[in-house]
Design an enzyme around this catalytic site. Structure first.
Site, PDB file in Angstrom:
ATOM      1  N   GLU A  75     -25.366 -95.134  45.308  1.00  0.00           N
ATOM      2  CA  GLU A  75     -26.382 -95.848  46.075  1.00  0.00           C
ATOM      3  C   GLU A  75     -27.384 -94.810  46.574  1.00  0.00           C
ATOM      4  OE1 GLU A  75     -24.819 -98.891  48.905  1.00  0.00           O
ATOM      5  OE2 GLU A  75     -22.890 -98.054  48.304  1.00  0.00           O
ATOM      6  N   ARG A 112      -9.782 -90.715  46.106  1.00  0.00           N
ATOM      7  CA  ARG A 112     -10.950 -90.011  46.634  1.00  0.00           C
ATOM      8  C   ARG A 112     -10.599 -88.546  46.899  1.00  0.00           C
ATOM      9  NH1 ARG A 112     -14.981 -93.008  49.484  1.00  0.00           N
ATOM     10  NH2 ARG A 112     -15.144 -91.276  50.946  1.00  0.00           N
ATOM     11  N   LYS A 131     -21.366 -91.319  54.891  1.00  0.00           N
ATOM     12  CA  LYS A 131     -22.822 -91.157  54.948  1.00  0.00           C
ATOM     13  C   LYS A 131     -23.365 -91.516  56.327  1.00  0.00           C
ATOM     14  CE  LYS A 131     -23.867 -92.040  50.067  1.00  0.00           C
ATOM     15  NZ  LYS A 131     -24.547 -92.980  49.142  1.00  0.00           N
TER      16      LYS A 131
END
Length: 793
Positions: free
Chosen positions: A268, A493, A503
C-alpha cells in the site's frame, strides 16, 4: 490395554503411542470417526494404518465435512502416501460448503493412479543434479537436503524412499563417499592444526583467504535461492495445480502464462517500506525467479486519503535497491472500471447489497463488545434492482461519506469474521493520486486484492499470516464471480528486536519529533537502514538465511547487524578518524617537517588501493587512548613515560608530559618519536595537522544506539506505560571528529571502516563538494554483548 488402545495399536502405533492417542480427546475422536467411516475394526497394514492416523492428526476444520470421503480413498488404496493425503486435505478444504467432492478433480489434484517409474525418477534426479552441479561440487553433502527437497517437489507423487535412494546413489557416483570435508568437527580440527603450524606470512594469507570467504558467504547467501526449495515453500503447488470452479478457467490461465510462476509484491503506498518488507520482497521475487517466473510490483492504491507520490517513488526505489526488477509496475487503480463492473455483476448475482448502517450498527450486528449473537443488516435482503440503483447513486455522488456502502453477501453466522458481509465499496470524496476526481467511490482491500491477483494471473499469492483468515473470503469472492482463482499462501512476519514495524506508530515517532523523519537511521524502514549504511547484500543474506516458515519471528537486531558487519568488513575502505581529539606534540620533529606515508585502503587487499596521509609534529589521537597516570596493568596505550605505536608510522612515540587547562583537564600531550624503542604491544590511530594537506578534516559524526530500551517495546510487563514511553531519548549523540585526508573523495552513501572504531556511512546531509562531511554510525567492529540498554533506563 483398553479396546480402543488395542484398535489404535492395530494401525501400527506402539503401545505407548496408542495410549497417548486414546487419552487425547480431540485426536481420539477424530481417529475413531476415520476408522468408523473406513470400516476398520481390527488390525490393518501399517502403511494404511498410519495414513488413517495422519488423517485424524492433520485434518483441518475446513476439510472435516469430507473426512469420510478421504478415509474411503485411503481404504480403497487411492491415497498411498502422506503427500497425497496432505493434497487431499487441502483439496477438501477448498470445496465450497455444502458442495460434494468431484472425484475426477480430486484424483487429479491428489495424484491418484499416478505411477512414477524408477526410470522417470532416475531421469529427473539426473536433471536436478546437472542443474545444481556447481553447488554439489562446492558444498558436497551439505546441499543434499536441499536437493532432496527439489526432487520431492518435482517428483511429488513418486515413492519417497525410491527418490531418496536414487538421489543418494547419484550423489555418491558424482562426488564419492563422505570424508573429512563433510565432517564439521574434523574440518575445525584441521583448521586449528593448520593455524598453529602456519608461518607468519602464511597466517596473513589465510586471514586474507578467510576474509574473501566471509565476503563470498554474504554474496552467496544474498543471491541463493536455496530457501525456496526448503521447508514450506518447497511444498507449494506447480502452476496449474490450483483447482478452479470451471475447468476452462485454468485452461485459459495457462494459455496466458505459458505455465510460468507469477507472483506479486503488493504494498500500500501509504508509508515507507520497513525491514519486514525486505522479507516479503525476497519471498515474492525470489520464489518466482527460482522457478523461472515473473513478479509484478502492484501498488494497492485504493485509499486516496493516505497515498502520496513520495511513497510510490520510494517503494520502487527500495525494490530496485535490494536488487530486484519488477516484470511490470501496476496499480489497483488501473482496474477501477473493471472492479466496478464486477461489483455490479456481484449485485446481479444477489451476492452484494448496498447498506446504510453506521459503523456502530455494523459492529453491534457482528456481536458487539460482548461478542453476542450476530444478525443480518436490515438492508441485506433488499431487491437486487434496489441495490443496483443505490450503487449507481453512490457512484454518481448522491451520498455523503459514510451514508452508503456496498457489502458482500457472505455468511454472518460463519465463525470466521472475514465472512461477516465485508465492505466492498465506500464513498470518499478525496481526489486520487492517479485518477483525480474521476471516482468518488473506492473499493476496499478485501474486495480488490484477490480480484487484481486474478486479473494478473497470479499463481502464488504469498502474504503474511495476518491474512490467513482472509483466505476463505479471498476464495469466496473469485468463485462467486466465476473468474480465475489464484492460491493464497501465508508465511510468518519478520520483526527485529528494539524496533516497531507499525506504519501508524512509525508515523507517530516522526510526527512527535522522536526521530527526524522516515529515513532516520534509527528507524528500521528500508530508507532508514540504507541511510545508516546497511547494504542490500547483507539484508538479502539475512532474510534468506532465516528461511520461510509459518511462524512469526522476532530476530535479535544483533543478528542482522552481524550480516552487515561481515559484509562491510570486506567492502569498506579504512580511514583513521578521531572521535574525541586530543592534541599530541612531537617535540623532536621540526616545525615544518612533513612526512608523507602511504596507507592501504584495506590491509592485505591490494585491489582496494591506497592513499597518502601526512605525518607531522602535531597529531591528534583519541582521548581514550591516553592516561596521564598509568594505574592499569592492562592499559597498553599511551601514558606518560610509556610508548605506543601509531598505525602506519615506522617508529613508536613516547609521552613525556602534559599541558592542562585552568580546570586541570589535559588538553595536550607532549611526546617524541622514539626510534630506539622496542616494537610496541599496541598501535593506535591518529590524524596529523598539516596546512599543506588541509588536515585534519573536520567531520560531523552521528553515533546511534537502539531507539527503544527494551527488545519488545510492546511488552506490558517491562513497559507498563506503553510503547511510546520506551523511546530512548539518548539514542543519538553528535560529535565533531577529525578525519584524515583519505576522506576527501568520499561520496554520499560511501561506507568506511573507521579504524579501531566501527563502520560508518556518508549521510545525505553532507555537502562533499564544499568539504562538509556527515557520517552515520552503522555498526561497531564487533558485537557488544555487554550492552543492556534496558538496565540503563
Amino acid at each position: 490395554m483398553s479396546d480402543i488402545e488395542t484398535l489404535f495399536a492395530g494401525l501400527g502405533l506402539s503401545a505407548q503411542k496408542a495410549a497417548e492417542t486414546a487419552s487425547n480427546k480431540k485426536l481420539s475422536a477424530n481417529l475413531q470417526k476415520v476408522l468408523d467411516e473406513a470400516g476398520v475394526t481390527s488390525a490393518v497394514d501399517k502403511s494404511i494404518g498410519m495414513l488413517y492416523y495422519d488423517l485424524a492428526s492433520i485434518v483441518t476444520p475446513a476439510a472435516l465435512d469430507h473426512l469420510a470421503f478421504i478415509a474411503h480413498a485411503i481404504r480403497d488404496g487411492k491415497l498411498k502416501s502422506k503427500d497425497q493425503l496432505t493434497a487431499a486435505i487441502k483439496f477438501a478444504a477448498d470445496v465450497p460448503k455444502g458442495a460434494s467432492i468431484a472425484e475426477k478433480d480430486f484424483n487429479e489434484a491428489c495424484g491418484v493412479g499416478v505411477e512414477v517409474t524408477p526410470e522417470q525418477i532416475k531421469a529427473e534426479i539426473t536433471k536436478i543434479l546437472d542443474s545444481r552441479a556447481r553447488d554439489l561440487e562446492e558444498k558436497r553433502y551439505g546441499v543434499v537436503s536441499q536437493l532432496l527437497g527439489v526432487a520431492r517437489q518435482e517428483l511429488r507423487w513418486a515413492n519417497g524412499v525410491l527418490v531418496k535412494e536414487e538421489l543418494d546413489k547419484q550423489v555418491l557416483a558424482r562426488i564419492g563417499p563422505k570424508d573429512e570435508r563433510d565432517d564439521p568437527k574434523a574440518k575445525k580440527k584441521r583448521e586449528q592444526e593448520a593455524k598453529a603450524a602456519a608461518k607468519p606470512e602464511e597466517k596473513k594469507a589465510k586471514a586474507a583467504s578467510a576474509a574473501e570467504s566471509t565476503s563470498a558467504k554474504i554474496s552467496e547467501a544474498g543471491n541463493s535461492f536455496g530457501f525456496v526449495f526448503e521447508g514450506e515453500l518447497a511444498k507449494l503447488h506447480k502452476p496449474g495445480g490450483n483447482k478452479q470452479t470451471k475447468e476452462e478457467l485454468m485452461v485459459e490461465h495457462l494459455k496466458r502464462t505459458s505455465g510460468k510462476v507469477v507472483t506479486r509484491f503488493p504494498p500500500e503506498p501509504n508509508g515507507f517500506l520497513h525491514i519486514g518488507h525486505a522479507k516479503a520482497i525476497n519471498v515474492n521475487f525470489g520464489y518466482a525467479k527460482a522457478h523461472g517466473g515473473i513478479t509484478y510490483l502492484r501498488y494497492d492504491d485504493t485509499n486516496p486519503e493516505a497515498e502520496e507520490k513520495k511513497y510510490f517513488d520510494s517503494i520502487l526505489e527500495m525494490v530496485r535497491w535490494l536488487g530486484f526488477e519488477p516484470y511490470a509496475v501496476t496499480y489497483s487503480s488501473d482496474h477501477f472500471q473493471r472492479l466496478f463492473d464486477l461489483a455490479v455483476d456481484l449485485i446481479k448475482r444477489d451476492k452484494a447489497y448496498v447498506c446504510h448502517c453506521t459503523p456502530e450498527q455494523i459492529y453491534e450486528d457482528r456481536g458487539g463488545k460482548e461478542k453476542g449473537p450476530r444478525k443480518e443488516c436490515a438492508h441485506r435482503n433488499r431487491p437486487v434492482s434496489e441495490s443496483l440503483e443505490e450503487f449507481r447513486k453512490m457512484k454518481e455522488g448522491q451520498y455523503g461519506e459514510g451514508e452508503a456502502i456496498l457489502r458482500m453477501k457472505m455468511n454472518m453466522q460463519d465463525g470466521n469474521p472475514q465472512f461477516w458481509d465485508l465492505v466492498a465499496y465506500r464513498v470518499m470524496y478525496t481526489p486520487h493520486y492517479r485518477t483525480g476526481d474521476e471516482w468518488c467511490i473506492y473499493p476496499t482491500y478485501d474486495y480488490t486484492h484477490c480480484l487484481c491477483d486474478s486479473f494478473e494471473d497470479i499463481t502464488h499469492s504469498l502474504c503474511t499470516t495476518e491474512f490467513q483468515q482472509s483466505r476463505a473470503s479471498y476464495y469466496w469472492l473469485v468463485d462467486a464471480l466465476e473468474i480465475y482463482k489464484p492460491v493464497q499462501w501465508e508465511y510468518g512476519r519478520l520483526n527485529v528486536t528494539h524496533s516497531i514495524m507499525s506504519k501508524r506508530r512509525l508515523a507517530m515517532l516522526v510526527k512527535d519529533g522522536h526521530v527526524k523523519g522516515w529515513d532516520d537511521p534509527r528507524m528500521f524502514t528500508l530508507v532508514g537502514v540504507r541511510r545508516r549504511g546497511f547494504t542490500p547484500e547483507a539484508i538479502n543474506a539475512f532474510v534468506r538465511d532465516l528461511g520461510v516458515t509459518k511462524a512469526d519471528s522476532v530476530i535479535p537486531v544483533e543478528r542482522l547487524e552481524n550480516y552487515v558487519r561481515d559484509h562491510l568488513n570486506e567492502v569498506a575502505p579504512r580511514l583513521m578518524v578521531v572521535l574525541d581529539p586530543l592534541k599530541v606534540t612531537l617535540t623532536n620533529m621540526g616545525e615544518n617537517e612533513v612526512q608523507e606515508l602511504t596507507v592501504s585502503n584495506k590491509p592485505r587487499d591490494e585491489a582496494m588501493g591506497s592513499h597518502t596521509v601526512p605525518f607531522t609534529r602535531t597529531v591528534y589521537i583519541d582521548a581514550s587512548d591516553f592516561k596521564e597516570v598509568d594505574d592499569d596493568p592492562n592499559f597498553y596505550r599511551l601514558a606518560v613515560g610509556k610508548t605506543v605505536g601509531l598505525l602506519n608510522v615506522p617508529h613508536p612515540i613516547r609521552a613525556t608530559g602534559v599541558v592542562k587547562d585552568a580546570s586541570g583537564k589535559v588538553v595536550e600531550v607532549v611526546a617524541s618519536v622514539d626510534k630506539d624503542a622496542k616494537k610496541p604491544k599496541t598501535y593506535i590511530h591518529w590524524v596529523a595537522e598539516s596546512k599543506k594537506h588541509n588536515s585534519p578534516v573536520k567531520v560531523e559524526v552521528r553515533k546511534y544506539s537502539n531507539l527503544f530500551y527494551h527488545e519488545d517495546p510492546y511488552d506490558e510487563k517491562v513497559v507498563p506505560r506503553g510503547w511510546i514511553t520506551d523511546v530512548n531519548p539518548n539514542s543519538l549523540e553528535v560529535v565533531t571528529a577529525f578525519a584524515e585526508v583519505g576522506v576527501k573523495p568520499a561520496k554520499v552513501e560511501d561506507k568506511f571502516q573507521f579504524v579501531r572504531v566501527g563502520y560508518f556511512c556518508v549521510d545525505p546531509d553532507s555537502d562533499v563538494a564544499a568539504g562538509k562531511y556527515v557520517f552515520n554510525s552503522t555498526v561497531g567492529l564487533k558485537e557488544d554483548t555487554s550492552k543492556k540498554q534496558a538496565d540503563q533506563k
